[in-house]
Scaffold this motif. Sequence first.
Motif, short mmCIF file in Angstrom:
data_model
loop_
_atom_site.label_atom_id
_atom_site.label_comp_id
_atom_site.label_asym_id
_atom_site.label_seq_id
_atom_site.Cartn_x
_atom_site.Cartn_y
_atom_site.Cartn_z
N PRO A 126 16.26 -2.46 1.08
CA PRO A 126 15.20 -3.41 0.71
C PRO A 126 15.50 -4.85 1.13
N ASP A 127 16.77 -5.26 1.08
CA ASP A 127 17.12 -6.63 1.46
C ASP A 127 17.10 -6.86 2.96
N ASP A 128 17.01 -5.77 3.74
CA ASP A 128 17.06 -5.88 5.20
C ASP A 128 15.69 -5.87 5.84
N ILE A 129 14.65 -5.69 5.04
CA ILE A 129 13.29 -5.56 5.57
C ILE A 129 12.42 -6.66 4.99
N THR A 130 11.82 -7.44 5.85
CA THR A 130 10.93 -8.52 5.44
C THR A 130 9.53 -7.96 5.22
N GLY A 131 8.90 -8.35 4.11
CA GLY A 131 7.54 -7.91 3.85
C GLY A 131 7.49 -6.69 2.95
N ASP A 132 6.34 -6.06 2.91
CA ASP A 132 6.09 -4.91 2.05
C ASP A 132 6.74 -3.67 2.65
N ARG A 133 7.87 -3.26 2.09
CA ARG A 133 8.65 -2.16 2.65
C ARG A 133 7.85 -0.85 2.67
N ASP A 134 7.12 -0.57 1.60
CA ASP A 134 6.34 0.67 1.54
C ASP A 134 5.25 0.69 2.60
N GLN A 135 4.63 -0.46 2.81
CA GLN A 135 3.58 -0.54 3.82
C GLN A 135 4.15 -0.34 5.21
N ILE A 136 5.28 -0.97 5.48
CA ILE A 136 5.92 -0.82 6.79
C ILE A 136 6.33 0.62 7.03
N LEU A 137 6.89 1.26 6.01
CA LEU A 137 7.31 2.66 6.14
C LEU A 137 6.10 3.56 6.41
N ALA A 138 5.00 3.30 5.72
CA ALA A 138 3.79 4.10 5.95
C ALA A 138 3.29 3.94 7.38
N ILE A 139 3.33 2.72 7.91
CA ILE A 139 2.89 2.48 9.29
C ILE A 139 3.80 3.21 10.28
N LEU A 140 5.11 3.16 10.05
CA LEU A 140 6.05 3.84 10.95
C LEU A 140 5.83 5.35 10.94
N LYS A 141 5.47 5.92 9.79
CA LYS A 141 5.20 7.35 9.73
C LYS A 141 3.94 7.70 10.53
N VAL A 142 2.95 6.82 10.49
CA VAL A 142 1.77 7.03 11.32
C VAL A 142 2.15 7.02 12.80
N HIS A 143 2.94 6.03 13.19
CA HIS A 143 3.36 5.92 14.60
C HIS A 143 4.15 7.15 15.03
#
Length: 435
Positions: A126-143
């Motif tokens: 969590p400290d290594d990711i800027t912004g909404d971590r859950d949102q970013i993870l969801a986007i990466l799963k789509v990609h």
Amino acid sequence: MHTTSITAAALLGLSAFAAALPTTDTSSSQSSEASTVDAGSDAFEFPLANGFPNITAAKDKDIIALIQAQALGTLAQPGNTTANATKPTGASILGQGFVAFNELMEVAFFTELISNVTNNAPGYGPDDITGDRDQILAILKVHEAQEELHQLNAAGAFTKNSGGQVVEPCKYNFPVSNFAESIRLAATFTDVVIGTLPAIQTIFGKNGDAGLIRGVGASLGQEGEQDGFYRQYLGLAPAGLPFNTQSAVSLAFSAVVQSFIVADSCPQTLELFQNPSFTLEGLTLFDVLTPITDLGNGKEDIQDAEFAGTPVQVNAVAVNSLVAENLCITYLNQNNGPISFKAAVTGGSDKKTFTAPFPGRSLGFSGLVITTVTTGTVDGCGAFLNADDVAAATKFGPFLFEADNFIDDLINDSSSSSTTISETETSTAAPTATN
């Protein structure tokens, strides 16, 4: 000053970090986990938990349906975007095969990235990711799911048109140690893909296989949408260039193999592309080019920039670059014509050093810069029209470098300076290239 460089060859220097990244399989992340990779492994290996890439639309409809749901869309259906009046010819089939090969690497990359974030691996917490971590993870799963569909689409077409040939996956190492490095790598290599897909579309057009262009164009647009997300996360202008840097299939092939493929992990696959049975000419795997000189932010002129050339260490057909003479350093940036400088060459039978100008300021380098060592003549470097010409003459490369445009810099520049591009160009003496 922001300093950023990603190099297809120099990235190998970070491969030890990739070996240390945990990639533990967890069933909670759906199809995004590799079933054969566990903590402590030094390489990513297929298949995924859902069986990918060993699935087909005909026999694995339930699995395909799950991937499509995650990808927010469907696998392309023949007849709309992939129809061709006749069977594709050799070079077009090779282009389809390269897309399938590259997409395997991309699926591996995103699967490992998602696993590292999901499991809070060192550098991915969590400290290594800027912004909404859950949102970013969801986007990466789509990609990731979208890349699976890209691969299945290209692989199916390639197998059908090549007489049953199959692009087998390799083992992969990704030279990154934290989330920011991973996103940087995703952005840079997406730039390469965006520059290479038009080269494949051009091959289709030249060969009379225009029916294949629309499908590649559709995935090209998706890659651009991805790239904007990665770039904005890094604080870069989402649309980095008005015209993306052009590339060629052999340049992209070499970049993938040099940077991410574990040596001797897929000799049949590399042989398939270097000596294909379905076309007269295969893809060339070039020797490795890495920078010796610090190129800074890529926007300054360096009169004597040094690059090192060494033999590629991955199983391949030797190109014997170390015995070549009359060599030049050649740069590709944006959609401009290639520019070459005669290189001073030193070194022995195991390594060469090439010295030539790096005209970052005078030529207005911006975004992805592709550097190669090309053959020349006693008197000059020849005139290259495009990236395909460069690839045909390349011996070492590509070295991939990002001359970045950070959003903060754009804001500061617009508020503190009224200097126009034309004023800057006219005040700068460009190094002289040889043709």
